[in-house]
Design a protein around this motif. Structure first.
Motif, PDB file in Angstrom:
ATOM      1  N   LYS A  39       0.852  -1.189   0.000  1.00  0.00           N
ATOM      2  CA  LYS A  39       0.000   0.000   0.000  1.00  0.00           C
ATOM      3  C   LYS A  39       0.885   1.235   0.000  1.00  0.00           C
ATOM      4  O   LYS A  39       1.796   1.351   0.814  1.00  0.00           O
ATOM      5  CB  LYS A  39      -0.903   0.012   1.242  1.00  0.00           C
ATOM      6  N   SER A  40       0.633   2.173  -0.916  1.00  0.00           N
ATOM      7  CA  SER A  40       1.475   3.367  -0.996  1.00  0.00           C
ATOM      8  C   SER A  40       0.621   4.624  -1.034  1.00  0.00           C
ATOM      9  O   SER A  40      -0.461   4.635  -1.623  1.00  0.00           O
ATOM     10  CB  SER A  40       2.379   3.320  -2.240  1.00  0.00           C
ATOM     11  N   VAL A  41       1.113   5.672  -0.375  1.00  0.00           N
ATOM     12  CA  VAL A  41       0.498   6.994  -0.398  1.00  0.00           C
ATOM     13  C   VAL A  41       1.610   8.010  -0.610  1.00  0.00           C
ATOM     14  O   VAL A  41       2.791   7.666  -0.614  1.00  0.00           O
ATOM     15  CB  VAL A  41      -0.284   7.288   0.902  1.00  0.00           C
ATOM     16  N   ASN A  42       1.226   9.287  -0.742  1.00  0.00           N
ATOM     17  CA  ASN A  42       2.237  10.291  -1.077  1.00  0.00           C
ATOM     18  C   ASN A  42       3.154  10.611   0.096  1.00  0.00           C
ATOM     19  O   ASN A  42       2.768  10.549   1.259  1.00  0.00           O
ATOM     20  CB  ASN A  42       1.574  11.571  -1.592  1.00  0.00           C
ATOM     21  N   HIS A  43       4.385  10.942  -0.232  1.00  0.00           N
ATOM     22  CA  HIS A  43       5.408  11.309   0.755  1.00  0.00           C
ATOM     23  C   HIS A  43       6.519  12.043   0.011  1.00  0.00           C
ATOM     24  O   HIS A  43       6.717  11.834  -1.187  1.00  0.00           O
ATOM     25  CB  HIS A  43       5.961  10.053   1.441  1.00  0.00           C
ATOM     26  N   ARG A  44       7.226  12.902   0.728  1.00  0.00           N
ATOM     27  CA  ARG A  44       8.297  13.672   0.079  1.00  0.00           C
ATOM     28  C   ARG A  44       9.420  12.775  -0.423  1.00  0.00           C
ATOM     29  O   ARG A  44      10.068  13.066  -1.417  1.00  0.00           O
ATOM     30  CB  ARG A  44       8.865  14.695   1.055  1.00  0.00           C
ATOM     31  N   PHE A  45       9.667  11.666   0.290  1.00  0.00           N
ATOM     32  CA  PHE A  45      10.758  10.757  -0.071  1.00  0.00           C
ATOM     33  C   PHE A  45      10.223   9.325  -0.120  1.00  0.00           C
ATOM     34  O   PHE A  45       9.011   9.105   0.006  1.00  0.00           O
ATOM     35  CB  PHE A  45      11.901  10.871   0.942  1.00  0.00           C
ATOM     36  N   LEU A  46      11.117   8.365  -0.288  1.00  0.00           N
ATOM     37  CA  LEU A  46      10.727   6.957  -0.217  1.00  0.00           C
ATOM     38  C   LEU A  46      10.777   6.519   1.242  1.00  0.00           C
ATOM     39  O   LEU A  46      11.833   6.518   1.868  1.00  0.00           O
ATOM     40  CB  LEU A  46      11.659   6.090  -1.065  1.00  0.00           C
ATOM     41  N   LYS A  70      12.363  -0.225  -7.635  1.00  0.00           N
ATOM     42  CA  LYS A  70      11.135  -0.104  -8.413  1.00  0.00           C
ATOM     43  C   LYS A  70      10.323   1.150  -8.106  1.00  0.00           C
ATOM     44  O   LYS A  70       9.486   1.554  -8.908  1.00  0.00           O
ATOM     45  CB  LYS A  70      10.250  -1.335  -8.165  1.00  0.00           C
ATOM     46  N   ILE A  71      10.535   1.758  -6.924  1.00  0.00           N
ATOM     47  CA  ILE A  71       9.722   2.898  -6.504  1.00  0.00           C
ATOM     48  C   ILE A  71      10.642   4.038  -6.105  1.00  0.00           C
ATOM     49  O   ILE A  71      11.606   3.839  -5.356  1.00  0.00           O
ATOM     50  CB  ILE A  71       8.802   2.511  -5.320  1.00  0.00           C
ATOM     51  N   ALA A  72      10.348   5.243  -6.571  1.00  0.00           N
ATOM     52  CA  ALA A  72      11.196   6.403  -6.283  1.00  0.00           C
ATOM     53  C   ALA A  72      10.743   7.176  -5.059  1.00  0.00           C
ATOM     54  O   ALA A  72      11.566   7.609  -4.244  1.00  0.00           O
ATOM     55  CB  ALA A  72      11.229   7.339  -7.489  1.00  0.00           C
ATOM     56  N   ARG A  73       9.422   7.380  -4.915  1.00  0.00           N
ATOM     57  CA  ARG A  73       8.903   8.187  -3.807  1.00  0.00           C
ATOM     58  C   ARG A  73       7.597   7.603  -3.302  1.00  0.00           C
ATOM     59  O   ARG A  73       6.867   6.941  -4.029  1.00  0.00           O
ATOM     60  CB  ARG A  73       8.646   9.630  -4.255  1.00  0.00           C
ATOM     61  N   GLY A  74       7.287   7.898  -2.034  1.00  0.00           N
ATOM     62  CA  GLY A  74       6.013   7.474  -1.470  1.00  0.00           C
ATOM     63  C   GLY A  74       6.198   6.777  -0.131  1.00  0.00           C
ATOM     64  O   GLY A  74       7.277   6.263   0.181  1.00  0.00           O
ATOM     65  N   HIS A  75       5.150   6.806   0.664  1.00  0.00           N
ATOM     66  CA  HIS A  75       5.116   6.048   1.919  1.00  0.00           C
ATOM     67  C   HIS A  75       4.527   4.684   1.586  1.00  0.00           C
ATOM     68  O   HIS A  75       3.361   4.569   1.206  1.00  0.00           O
ATOM     69  CB  HIS A  75       4.257   6.781   2.955  1.00  0.00           C
ATOM     70  N   VAL A  76       5.331   3.640   1.700  1.00  0.00           N
ATOM     71  CA  VAL A  76       4.928   2.300   1.279  1.00  0.00           C
ATOM     72  C   VAL A  76       4.870   1.375   2.496  1.00  0.00           C
ATOM     73  O   VAL A  76       5.847   1.251   3.233  1.00  0.00           O
ATOM     74  CB  VAL A  76       5.899   1.715   0.230  1.00  0.00           C
ATOM     75  N   GLU A  77       3.707   0.751   2.683  1.00  0.00           N
ATOM     76  CA  GLU A  77       3.535  -0.231   3.756  1.00  0.00           C
ATOM     77  C   GLU A  77       3.517  -1.627   3.138  1.00  0.00           C
ATOM     78  O   GLU A  77       2.724  -1.907   2.241  1.00  0.00           O
ATOM     79  CB  GLU A  77       2.239   0.023   4.519  1.00  0.00           C
ATOM     80  N   VAL A  78       4.385  -2.481   3.650  1.00  0.00           N
ATOM     81  CA  VAL A  78       4.492  -3.862   3.172  1.00  0.00           C
ATOM     82  C   VAL A  78       4.023  -4.775   4.287  1.00  0.00           C
ATOM     83  O   VAL A  78       4.601  -4.787   5.383  1.00  0.00           O
ATOM     84  CB  VAL A  78       5.937  -4.208   2.773  1.00  0.00           C
ATOM     85  N   THR A  79       2.971  -5.549   4.030  1.00  0.00           N
ATOM     86  CA  THR A  79       2.397  -6.425   5.057  1.00  0.00           C
ATOM     87  C   THR A  79       2.395  -7.857   4.559  1.00  0.00           C
ATOM     88  O   THR A  79       1.924  -8.140   3.451  1.00  0.00           O
ATOM     89  CB  THR A  79       0.961  -5.999   5.399  1.00  0.00           C
ATOM     90  N   LEU A  80       2.917  -8.742   5.374  1.00  0.00           N
ATOM     91  CA  LEU A  80       2.921 -10.180   5.049  1.00  0.00           C
ATOM     92  C   LEU A  80       2.163 -10.933   6.126  1.00  0.00           C
ATOM     93  O   LEU A  80       2.526 -10.899   7.301  1.00  0.00           O
ATOM     94  CB  LEU A  80       4.361 -10.710   4.953  1.00  0.00           C
ATOM     95  N   GLY A  81       1.091 -11.596   5.721  1.00  0.00           N
ATOM     96  CA  GLY A  81       0.307 -12.418   6.639  1.00  0.00           C
ATOM     97  C   GLY A  81       0.447 -13.886   6.283  1.00  0.00           C
ATOM     98  O   GLY A  81       0.451 -14.250   5.108  1.00  0.00           O
ATOM     99  N   LEU A  82       0.565 -14.727   7.299  1.00  0.00           N
ATOM    100  CA  LEU A  82       0.693 -16.175   7.092  1.00  0.00           C
ATOM    101  C   LEU A  82      -0.576 -16.870   7.552  1.00  0.00           C
ATOM    102  O   LEU A  82      -1.172 -16.501   8.566  1.00  0.00           O
ATOM    103  CB  LEU A  82       1.892 -16.722   7.872  1.00  0.00           C
ATOM    104  N   ASP A  83      -0.980 -17.905   6.833  1.00  0.00           N
ATOM    105  CA  ASP A  83      -2.182 -18.673   7.157  1.00  0.00           C
ATOM    106  C   ASP A  83      -1.806 -20.141   7.217  1.00  0.00           C
ATOM    107  O   ASP A  83      -1.599 -20.788   6.197  1.00  0.00           O
ATOM    108  CB  ASP A  83      -3.265 -18.426   6.098  1.00  0.00           C
ATOM    109  N   ARG A  84      -1.719 -20.646   8.416  1.00  0.00           N
ATOM    110  CA  ARG A  84      -1.339 -22.050   8.604  1.00  0.00           C
ATOM    111  C   ARG A  84      -2.608 -22.875   8.777  1.00  0.00           C
ATOM    112  O   ARG A  84      -3.437 -22.592   9.630  1.00  0.00           O
ATOM    113  CB  ARG A  84      -0.434 -22.212   9.818  1.00  0.00           C
ATOM    114  N   SER A  85      -2.739 -23.945   7.985  1.00  0.00           N
ATOM    115  CA  SER A  85      -3.981 -24.714   7.966  1.00  0.00           C
ATOM    116  C   SER A  85      -4.019 -25.829   9.002  1.00  0.00           C
ATOM    117  O   SER A  85      -5.035 -26.456   9.196  1.00  0.00           O
ATOM    118  CB  SER A  85      -4.208 -25.299   6.575  1.00  0.00           C
ATOM    119  N   SER A  86      -2.926 -26.109   9.675  1.00  0.00           N
ATOM    120  CA  SER A  86      -2.965 -27.149  10.713  1.00  0.00           C
ATOM    121  C   SER A  86      -1.961 -26.826  11.794  1.00  0.00           C
ATOM    122  O   SER A  86      -0.970 -26.140  11.584  1.00  0.00           O
ATOM    123  CB  SER A  86      -2.655 -28.527  10.108  1.00  0.00           C
ATOM    124  N   SER A  87      -2.230 -27.361  12.996  1.00  0.00           N
ATOM    125  CA  SER A  87      -1.426 -26.998  14.162  1.00  0.00           C
ATOM    126  C   SER A  87      -0.037 -27.594  14.127  1.00  0.00           C
ATOM    127  O   SER A  87       0.832 -27.158  14.876  1.00  0.00           O
ATOM    128  CB  SER A  87      -2.140 -27.468  15.444  1.00  0.00           C
TER     129      SER A  87
END
Length: 307
Positions: A39-46, A70-87
């Motif tokens: 997810k990215s929004v505007n920002h003065r820098f990267l 790949k990206i020059a400027r912007g506020h970028v949020e990187v989110t990684l979610g894991l989904d484990r199907s068994s205990s």
């Protein structure tokens, strides 16, 4: 490269290929899925921010390096979610969980409280659950890196689409700005005549008061300097043409466009100050100058979101 907005969102999902140590383990081994969001929004820098599971430091470094390419400027949020199907994909961190429970019960005894620890809350503590597969971190890293290019392509595609929309609006506003400049030019002659009359009146006033010739020349020079707005109109048109040229070039032009708009605003202010206090057709110039400032301000709002 096309002009890009700094606003965008993309997500990819996938599964981690697990390496079973034995055939029986392979039969019981649960699937591990993941969802990577950008997810990215505007920002003065990267400005990069990561929300990744514990134990993925190496993955963060790789993602950070790729995003900078790949990206020059912007506020970028990187989110990684894991989904484990068994205990069986988890093992309990006995030391951490046991320490938490012991501390909870000690606090309950000290303050004479009747309460039991919440298992759901305990398992949400970072590190309370570890992967049962020692190589899981490497497997997650490989799976995510195999899909991150796709996520970046989707993100930049959205940013490019919005960038094209912003570009269209900016071109329209520059056309309005040029038209306002032509409108000012049409009334320029009448304004100059107004200045000439003011100058003649002032000279007669000074001569009648017995002022010396040097003083009269100084007053005349001052009024003449303020009399013509041609220089501002020429500079304004030059800035607009430069602005349009940058839009044609594309790429990372946000900061350059913002600078040019500041210069345009300065010329519009000077134009208004030179025509202040005049009546007649000068009022038309004042109206056109205010319209210029409105177009410039609206353009700056849009440019703030360009890479």
């Amino acid at each position: 490269m096309p002009i890009r907005s700094m606003t965008g969102f993309a997500q990819v999902k996938g599964e981690v290929k697990r390496q079973a140590e034995a055939s029986s383990a392979a039969q019981n081994n649960g699937q591990l899925g993941f969802a990577l969001s950008l997810k990215s929004v505007n920002h003065r820098f990267l400005d990069l921010h990561f929300r990744l599971p514990s134990g993925t430091d190496s993955l963060e470094m790789q993602l950070r390096r790729l995003l900078k390419e790949k990206i020059a400027r912007g506020h970028v949020e990187v989110t990684l979610g894991l989904d484990r199907s068994s205990s069986d994909a988890f093992s309990l961190n006995h030391e951490l969980v046991g320490g938490y429970i012991a501390a909870f019960r000690a606090a309950s005894a000290e303050f004479s409280l009747v309460s039991e620890p919440d298992l759901n809350a305990i398992l949400r503590i970072p590190g309370a659950l570890d992967s049962s597969n020692p190589s899981a971190d490497e497997e997650i890293e490989a799976a995510v890196m195999a899909r991150v290019e796709e996520a970046l392509d989707r993100l930049n595609k959205m940013r490019e689409e919005e960038g094209r929309s912003v570009e269209r609006e900016l071109r329209q506003r520059m056309a309005h700005l040029l038209e306002a400049g032509k409108n000012v030019q049409r009334h320029r002659g009448a304004v100059l005549q107004n200045y000439v009359e003011r100058l003649r009146s002032r000279i007669q006033e000074l001569l009648g008061a017995g002022a010396d010739k040097e003083r009269v020349l100084q007053e005349a020079a001052l009024l003449v300097d303020r009399s013509d707005i041609q220089e501002e109109l020429i500079r304004l048109e030059t800035h607009v043409q430069h602005f349009l040229g940058l839009l044609d070039e594309g790429g990372e032009v946000g900061k350059k466009l913002d600078f040019l708009l500041q210069e345009m605003n300065r010329e519009a202010n000077t134009l208004l100050s030179k025509t202040s206090g005049l009546a007649g057709e000068a009022l038309n110039i004042t109206e056109a100058g205010l319209a210029m400032k409105a177009e410039i301000e609206k353009s700056r709002e849009q440019v703030q979101n360009l890479e």
